[in-house]
Design a protein around this motif. Structure first.
Motif, PDB file in Angstrom:
ATOM      1  N   SER A  49       0.574  -0.624   0.637  1.00  0.00           N
ATOM      2  CA  SER A  49       0.102   0.007  -0.457  1.00  0.00           C
ATOM      3  C   SER A  49       0.834   1.098   0.088  1.00  0.00           C
ATOM      4  O   SER A  49       0.894   2.428  -1.178  1.00  0.00           O
ATOM      5  CB  SER A  49      -1.307  -0.041   1.426  1.00  0.00           C
ATOM      6  N   ASP A 169      -6.543  -1.739  -4.773  1.00  0.00           N
ATOM      7  CA  ASP A 169      -5.452  -2.252  -3.589  1.00  0.00           C
ATOM      8  C   ASP A 169      -6.349  -3.126  -2.842  1.00  0.00           C
ATOM      9  O   ASP A 169      -7.776  -2.697  -2.197  1.00  0.00           O
ATOM     10  CB  ASP A 169      -4.717  -0.826  -2.635  1.00  0.00           C
ATOM     11  N   GLU A 170      -6.657  -4.335  -2.445  1.00  0.00           N
ATOM     12  CA  GLU A 170      -7.279  -5.091  -2.246  1.00  0.00           C
ATOM     13  C   GLU A 170      -9.276  -5.131  -2.437  1.00  0.00           C
ATOM     14  O   GLU A 170      -9.683  -4.883  -1.380  1.00  0.00           O
ATOM     15  CB  GLU A 170      -6.901  -5.214  -0.436  1.00  0.00           C
TER      16      GLU A 170
HETATM   17 MG   LIG Z   1      -2.162  -2.632   2.954  1.00  0.00          MG
END
Ligand SMILES: [Mg+2]
Ligand SMILES: Nc1ncnc2c1ncn2[C@@H]1O[C@H](COP(=O)(O)OP(=O)(O)OP(=O)(O)O)[C@@H](O)[C@H]1O
Lengths: 503, 321
Positions: A49, A169-170
């Protein structure tokens, strides 16, 4: 792998990032080819991240360290606004939409003039949503959308900036299996339109499903970048965690005993006459679609929501649980579904977040002892291997997975007899997942029991001693996952059959 | 304690509002010789007492994630009630009743906020705004709309006079009262379980509730403390100006919120400290004083304060993502 720069939409070289006390990234280099789906995997806190936030300009990389070239242009000191306009979009896990505005307004937020007013806004929004085959009405308020619909709005927003690279991101951590299928379809469409994607996930199946290239990170460094076809699952896991993992799941608890808790005729607006038992030493899995009522059941038992009446018996005697505090005193632990909204107090330190369910242990006559609180924080952070520079660090600085460990540690401090875990491994890496499974098992084997909810079916099937299926607020079946097939269980969860063992 | 000072220093540097106000004070010192006179400093000290009490209470409400606009009404009501009771029941009982009325006002607020669901600051804003008018109206009805002068009272007012005007050694009595309140509230906030519960409630109500933290009790506590501290402020205020009109508290709510926010306690709740608020109060009073000395009209002063409040909130929103 050597690639011409013109083939690369993004080329990162030797980028480092240091936070106070943490080297989050060390000389990271990697390239993303145009029109490819580039998977990014790594343990919690590996720096995924952080790297993405540097690209989008939320963070600045360490001065003088490395270069970032996006679409042939060297990027320095950018801002999220600038990078968005340059064609680099990032879709965060915690989506950034304005709930009180319509879908169309969100897509063109701050650009109504360019769109020639509301009419233009909505027609253009419609066109963008059509490009990803999305049927949402552009006049609908964002607050009325599901998580996956919100993601689609974010994607449409990214398209509106003519994005060349979209970072996710995810994205799948809060999607159901069906919603994921939709997302994958969209990803393929984007790819056909020549848009590159960086896809971060802890669900390795997805990576193997649709990524072209995979980059593996560990401890702030790039371990390897490989074409998916050259990579095996074992190799990937080994490179991620730095050791090989034989099994993804430990053996399930062995000594299931007598009934520990009995829930009788639980009724709410969404639940209809739910009754079940929980046995000592077992892990009980709840399986159902989103909205089937899994979370409602555990919240009601825990005293977090009002019910239209129900009865709970623990070891045969009735207990009244009116609020979470009663539940805590009765020996319950509860890991809620939404980490940020229901679990963490973000601006507070790691230790305050860990200690907040066990005040009794560090207060005397109403006064708190900071040193005892620290002990609790340090003990649990150590036990769960929480990656943090210190237990005084604000919990918001931790990576997603490490935040989740704090919430679990918070309850382990109380030695819960009945541990309710709603999506406990959401956003957690393979290695840490295994550790959490072992913890669940330990609670069960100490004479307690665990109620497990997870949208990852394999997890429930591999860890539970018993599985209950739910459909539209009713229990539709009870299965032994060691003997029943996944298919059978899913059919019951879809309301198509009655469960075999115990209707 | 050491960490607190370090934190204070850090927030100080990041807080442009503080720097701006300090700059204003320096400018005033340079261009206005009257600023550093003894009379003016006494003047500043006098304003400090009532406002700091109200602001200390407000700090808890804001740390707890809520807001209290009712203090204006509470102050008026407490002042009027206390004054009219001095003759019939004596000064000390009157003071105690006044403090009780203040706490009761706060308690009623908390029940209303709780019964509305206690979800957002916005609801609390409207409820306490409404209650401020209710308390003001009661004060008006109770006093028949007239202003009471202390010198027309028959009863003994020595204690009240001492509160506002007396001194022990070099310290005024009200300053000593302030020190005691500050110490008690600081210990309460940082060292007690209830104080922690309040902070956690402000940081994330849902998470706190799910951990068994007494959220409802925290909400009752913050409003009751706010009402009680407003009552102390009201009595000091009244004893200082020796008259109690039924609109005596007007404007205290904005000044208190301004002081808390300028001090660096975030309106988002969870984080903040009563120590910061003391600095905020000093700055707000110094600012009014400077603007007065510089000859800025009262209307412009209101505009300035409003602008600073908005600016402080804006900066706060930008720095904390
Ligand atoms: Mg992360
Ligand atoms: N704002 C910050 N201040 C201090 N440290 C930070 C900050 N943001 C991230 N870190 C640290 O940097 C490291 C990398 O975090 P990052 O969020 O990039 O991990 P991640 O790979 O995304 O993990 P996850 O899979 O758990 O989301 C972690 O050790 C984290 O604690």
């Amino acid at each position: 792998m050597k690639i011409q720069t013109s083939e690369c939409i993004l080329s990162i070289k030797d980028v480092s990032k240091t936070f106070p006390g943490v080297k989050a990234l060390q000389k990271v280099s990697f390239d993303v080819r145009r029109g490819s789906v580039h998977g990014l995997v790594g343990e919690n806190g590996a720096g995924k991240s952080t790297l993405m936030k540097i690209l989008s300009g939320v963070y600045q990389k360490d001065a003088g360290a490395g270069t970032v070239i996006f679409d042939g242009e060297t990027i320095e000191n950018t801002t999220p606004h600038e990078s968005m306009h340059r064609g680099l979009a990032i879709i965060y896990q915690e989506l950034n939409l304005v709930n009180t505005m319509s879908v169309g307004e969100n897509i063109f937020l701050g650009r109504f003039k360019e769109m020639k007013g509301m009419r233009g806004t909505h027609t253009s929004a419609r066109e963008l949503l059509d490009r990803i085959d999305c049927k949402i009405d552009t006049h609908k308020l964002v607050s009325e959308l599901s998580v996956s619909e919100k993601q689609m709005v974010e994607i449409a927003k990214a398209l509106s900036f003519k994005s060349k690279l979209i970072i996710m991101d995810e994205p799948s951590s809060s999607l159901t299996a069906e919603e994921l299928v939709e997302l994958v379809k969209i990803i393929h469409q984007l790819k056909e339109q020549g848009i590159s994607i960086i896809y971060i996930s802890h669900k390795l199946d997805e990576i193997f499903d649709f990524c072209d290239v995979v980059t593996i990170m560990r401890d702030g460094q790039i371990i390897d970048t490989k074409a998916k076809v050259d990579l095996t699952r074992d190799e990937m896991i080994t490179k991620m965690v730095g050791r090989s993992i034989e099994n993804e799941y430990p053996e399930r608890p062995q000594n299931v005993g007598a009934t520990l808790m009995e829930v009788r005729s639980l009724n709410t607006r969404k639940l209809h006459d739910v009754s079940f038992t929980l046995k000592q030493g077992e892990i009980l899995g709840l399986v159902g679609l989103v909205g089937a009522g899994r979370t409602e059941i555990v919240r009601a038992i825990f005293g977090a929501d009002k019910t239209d009446g129900h009865q709970i018996l623990i070891n045969g005697s009735a207990v009244r649980i009116k609020n979470p505090n009663d539940a805590k005193l009765a020996g319950f632990g509860f890991v809620p579904e939404d980490r940020k909204l229901q679990g963490l107090v973000l601006p507070f330190s790691v230790e305050s977040n860990i200690s907040m369910a066990s005040f009794e242990k560090f207060t005397k006559f109403g006064f708190i002892s900071k040193s005892k609180e620290s002990e609790i924080g340090i003990r649990q952070a150590k036990a769960l291997v929480v990656k943090t520079p210190s237990t005084k660090t604000p919990v918001k600085n931790l990576s997603g997975g490490n935040q989740q460990k704090c919430i679990i540690g918070r309850w382990l401090e109380n030695d819960p007899r009945i541990f309710i875990m709603d999506e406990p491994t959401r956003g957690i890496d393979v290695g840490a997942k295994y550790e959490i499974y072992v913890l669940m098992k330990a609670i069960a084997e100490k004479g307690g029991a665990v109620i497990l909810i997870s949208s990852e079916l394999p997890e429930v099937l591999n860890m539970s001693n018993r599985v209950l299926t739910l459909f539209e607020g009713r229990i539709t079946g009870e299965f032994n996952p060691q003997t029943a097939s996944a298919d059978e269980i899913m059919r019951a969860a879809l309301g198509m059959t009655e469960g075999s063992a115990n209707p | 304690m050491k960490k607190n000072i370090a934190l204070l220093g850090q927030s100080f540097l990041r807080n442009y509002v503080l720097i701006a106000i300090l700059a204003l004070i320096v400018v005033t010192m340079l261009v206005e010789p009257n600023f550093m006179t003894f009379a003016n400093l006494i003047n500043i000290m006098r304003q400090f007492g009532p406002l700091v009490m109200v602001s200390l209470g407000m700090t808890f409400v804001i740390i707890g994630g809520f807001i209290d606009l009712s203090v204006a009404g509470t102050i008026s009501l407490v002042a009027v009630v206390t004054v009219t009771l001095i003759d019939p029941i004596g000064q000390v009982p009157a003071i105690l009743v006044g403090l009780g009325v203040g706490a009761l006002c706060g308690y009623v607020n908390s029940l209303l906020v709780l019964s509305s669901g206690a979800l957002t600051q916005a609801e609390a804003l409207f409820i306490t705004f409404g209650m401020s008018t209710v308390y003001s109206a009661i004060a008006l009805m109770y006093s028949g709309g007239s202003t009471k002068h202390m010198r027309f009272l028959k009863g003994d007012t020595s204690v009240i006079e001492a509160l506002g005007q007396g001194s022990v050694g070099i310290f005024s009595v009200s300053f000593l009262v302030f020190l005691v309140c500050l110490a008690v509230l600081w210990v309460f906030q940082t060292q007690t379980r209830m104080g922690r519960a309040i902070c956690l409630t402000g940081g994330n109500k849902t998470a706190a509730h799910l951990c068994g933290v007494p959220v409802s009790r925290s909400i009752i506590a913050i409003y009751t403390i706010s009402g009680f501290m407003a009552a102390i402020g009201a009595i000091i205020l009244f004893s200082r100006i020796t008259t109690a009109s039924p609109v005596i508290g007007a404007g205290y709510e904005t000044n208190a919120i301004l002081a808390v926010v300028v001090g660096g306690t975030t309106l988002k709740g969870g984080k903040g400290s009563v120590l910061r608020t003391v600095m905020g109060v000093l700055l707000v009073i110094l600012m009014s004083n400077c603007l007065n000395l510089l000859g800025v009209t009262p209307y412009m002063q209101v505009v300035t304060k409003g602008a600073i409040l908005v600016l402080a909130i804006w900066l706060d929103n930008r720095t904390q993502i």
